[in-house]
Design an enzyme around this catalytic site. Structure first.
Site, PDB file in Angstrom:
ATOM      1  N   TYR A   1     -11.819  77.506-107.057  1.00 18.07           N
ATOM      2  CA  TYR A   1     -12.892  76.561-106.731  1.00 18.07           C
ATOM      3  C   TYR A   1     -14.201  77.343-106.513  1.00 18.07           C
ATOM      4  CZ  TYR A   1     -15.633  73.204-104.071  1.00 18.07           C
ATOM      5  OH  TYR A   1     -16.635  72.395-103.632  1.00 18.07           O
TER       6      TYR A   1
ATOM      7  N   ASP B   1      -4.337  76.558-101.931  1.00 19.78           N
ATOM      8  CA  ASP B   1      -5.271  75.443-101.804  1.00 19.78           C
ATOM      9  C   ASP B   1      -4.617  74.264-102.514  1.00 19.78           C
ATOM     10  OD1 ASP B   1      -7.266  73.531-102.168  1.00 19.78           O
ATOM     11  OD2 ASP B   1      -8.873  75.020-102.351  1.00 19.78           O
TER      12      ASP B   1
END
Ligand SMILES: *Cc1c(COP(=O)(O)O)cnc(C)c1O
Length: 392
Positions: A97, A169
């Site tokens: 990300y 994540d």
């Protein structure tokens, strides 16, 4: 007991009043009977009853020991990196990300923590990158925006063999689809801004640990650094979680239909969706995920930003916006939005071409969503045809 029943049944009834909705303790401090004698709460940065319900709920959902709620997904990620010291090394998924990349590279590198980015879709690459300085492996699965799948159980074996922590994540999958701790991860983080809250109405982050010892360390950082989630936002996230397993199932059903439709469109080159048998590591996704998620990404046979822009501005139900995971469908053009600050060469390496479009498939009717995409694609094709006719 089925997960949906369990979620609803395990949320506490307020012992004081019987309130079926978790009360919002909008307070900074708690009155003490004598110095140091309190009811388990003394100051809301350290602990707050509403936040605590959320923290216990996410810990249960992820099958961890401890949960912690933060003011954003990035604040949650930040708390995990703060477990490290100068000189430590991190191995991270290359498709990480963007905000995590920015935090690791532009903040923590300065403090002497280095990060090696590797393609974690092949677990061997992780094993090859480990040195005696490696303290943490950081993966996302599926990743953003091309939904790359990494084998969490295989990477966790490598982490354990080398005495390295594994953090996953889990934002794109949600704990309803995937439980990394059951697959051997030590820590799970979430941007609860996305599926967990589910209504595009707040920013929040969560951390869950596999052990009490790790939990105590995160708790220390949470209190010491102070990026806690406010009581009202904690309540909103709890309310989101009440329907999480229903939403995740519905997102995935819609996304599968949308992905299959997109595969039939001539203008489209690649469709990325872990639920498609053609998707790289589909078998791994099938093994570790209950549902395949609500994000579908595709690019065009003509890699043209203008054409892609015509599509993303031509839909009516899919709204043009960053973020994902809400009940309302969104779409975005990563090259101009989420990945604008990524150099073009690096962007292309990650498969983020100029024509790549990311859909966050919401909970509208799947047929309506498909019709919406059909008309936007047809309008874009009509323009292309006109242009071609003009140049002949
Ligand atoms: C959005 C997102 C984050 C960051 O979360 P915020 O709540 O925006 O701070 C982290 N990881 C992933 C995978 C995300 O999609």
């Amino acid at each position: 007991m089925k997960e949906q029943t369990n979620i609803l049944n395990s949320l506490p009834i307020d012992p004081l009043t019987g309130s079926i909705s978790v009360p919002i303790y909008q307070t900074s401090t708690f009155v003490q009977e004598a110095p140091g004698v309190n009811k388990g709460f003394d100051y809301s940065r350290s602990n707050n009853p509403t936040r605590k319900v959320l923290e216990d709920t996410i810990a249960r959902l992820e099958n961890g020991t401890n949960g912690y709620a933060f003011a954003s997904g990035l604040a949650a990620i930040d708390s995990v990196i703060k477990l490290l010291s100068a000189g430590d090394e991190v191995i991270a998924v290359d498709d990480i990300y963007g905000g995590a990349y920015r935090l690791f590279t532009h903040i923590y590198q300065k403090f002497g923590i280095s990060v090696k980015y590797v393609d974690t879709t092949n677990a061997q690459n992780v094993a090859d990158a480990i040195t005696d300085k490696t303290k943490l492996i950081w993966i996302e699965s599926p990743t953003n925006p091309t939904l790359k799948i990494s084998d969490i159980a295989a990477i966790s074996k490598i982490a354990k063999a080398n005495n390295v922590l594994l953090c996953v994540d889990n934002t794109f999958a949600s704990p309803v689809s995937q439980k990394p701790i059951e697959l051997g991860a030590d820590i799970v983080v979430h941007s609860a801004t996305k599926y967990i809250s589910g209504h595009s109405d707040l920013i929040a982050g969560l951390v869950v640990t596999a052990t009490q010892e790790l939990g105590d360390k995160i708790k220390f950082v949470q209190n010491a650094s102070g990026a806690i989630l406010a009581p009202f936002d904690s309540w909103l996230v709890i309310r989101g979680i009440e329907t999480l397993s229903l939403r995740i199932k519905a997102h995935a059903e819609n996304a599968q239909k949308v992905a299959e439709y997109l595969q039939s469109e001539k203008l489209i080159k690649n469709v990325y969706y872990p639920g498609l048998p053609t998707h790289h590591n589909h078998e791994v996704a099938k093994k570790q995920q209950k549902y395949f998620g609500g994000v579908v990404t595709f690019d065009l046979v003509i890699d043209d930003k203008k054409l892609a822009t015509k599509i993303v501005t031509g839909t009516k139900l899919f709204k043009l916006a960053e973020s994902l995971g809400g009940v309302k469908s969104l779409l975005c053009l990563p090259c101009e939005m989420t990945h604008k600050s990524t150099p073009a060469e690096k962007r292309y390496e990650a498969g983020v071409t100029d024509s790549l479009i990311r859909l966050s498939v919401g909970l509208e009717d799947a047929d309506d969503l498909i019709d919406d995409l059909k008309q936007a694609l047809a309008a874009a094709v009509a323009i292309t045809n006109e242009k071609e006719a003009a140049t002949v």
